[in-house]
Structure formats: C-alpha cells, structure tokens
Design a protein around this motif. Structure first.
Motif, PDB file in Angstrom:
ATOM      1  N   TRP A 158       0.844  -1.183   0.000  1.00  0.00           N
ATOM      2  CA  TRP A 158       0.000   0.000   0.000  1.00  0.00           C
ATOM      3  C   TRP A 158       0.883   1.238   0.000  1.00  0.00           C
ATOM      4  O   TRP A 158       2.006   1.202   0.460  1.00  0.00           O
ATOM      5  N   LYS A 159       0.344   2.361  -0.480  1.00  0.00           N
ATOM      6  CA  LYS A 159       1.038   3.644  -0.458  1.00  0.00           C
ATOM      7  C   LYS A 159       0.207   4.614   0.374  1.00  0.00           C
ATOM      8  O   LYS A 159      -1.004   4.713   0.187  1.00  0.00           O
ATOM      9  N   ILE A 160       0.870   5.316   1.295  1.00  0.00           N
ATOM     10  CA  ILE A 160       0.184   6.302   2.125  1.00  0.00           C
ATOM     11  C   ILE A 160      -0.014   7.559   1.286  1.00  0.00           C
ATOM     12  O   ILE A 160       0.963   8.150   0.819  1.00  0.00           O
ATOM     13  N   ILE A 161      -1.282   7.957   1.069  1.00  0.00           N
ATOM     14  CA  ILE A 161      -1.543   9.117   0.223  1.00  0.00           C
ATOM     15  C   ILE A 161      -2.119  10.301   1.004  1.00  0.00           C
ATOM     16  O   ILE A 161      -2.231  11.401   0.468  1.00  0.00           O
ATOM     17  N   ARG A 162      -2.505  10.108   2.267  1.00  0.00           N
ATOM     18  CA  ARG A 162      -2.988  11.211   3.092  1.00  0.00           C
ATOM     19  C   ARG A 162      -2.753  10.876   4.552  1.00  0.00           C
ATOM     20  O   ARG A 162      -2.962   9.739   4.967  1.00  0.00           O
ATOM     21  N   MET A 163      -2.314  11.891   5.305  1.00  0.00           N
ATOM     22  CA  MET A 163      -2.102  11.683   6.737  1.00  0.00           C
ATOM     23  C   MET A 163      -2.769  12.803   7.515  1.00  0.00           C
ATOM     24  O   MET A 163      -2.792  13.947   7.079  1.00  0.00           O
TER      25      MET A 163
END
Length: 63
Positions: free
Chosen positions: A23-28
């Motif tokens: 998975w890729k983190i796209i918002r934090m």
C-alpha cells in the motif's frame, strides 16, 4: 514510535481482496488514507487502527 510518512510504501498484516499486500500512504492526519498498489483501491483508516494493522514500511518516500 512513528516510522512512516506520506508517500511511503507499507505492508499491512492482512492482504487486500486482490491478494496484494503493498500500500502507499496518500494522506495523513487524524485518519490515514492508503492506496493499494495492485488494484488502486483506496481505504481510509483511523490512525490507531492503521498503526495496529501495519506490519512494516517497505520503502520510504525519500528512497
């Protein structure tokens, strides 16, 4: 304790329905939005749940 950041590629404990586990983190923020690198499905999880389900960071964004 936080070892992940925006645009990092992470591995979760359970695979996605498409059998991929990357998975890729796209918002934090309060919630963390991740995107499946195989099928493109986007999931938003509360930070506490994300940290519980996170297995490891595969690739940092700076790499």
């Amino acid at each position: 304790m936080k070892t992940y950041d925006l645009n990092d590629e992470v591995e979760m404990k359970k695979p996605h329905a498409c059998q991929a586990n990357d998975w890729k983190i796209i918002r934090m923020g309060m919630d963390i939005k991740i995107k499946c690198l195989n099928c493109g499905h986007i999931v938003m999880l509360p930070r506490r749940e994300f940290e519980r389900k996170l297995k490891k960071v595969l690739k940092k964004a700076a790499d």
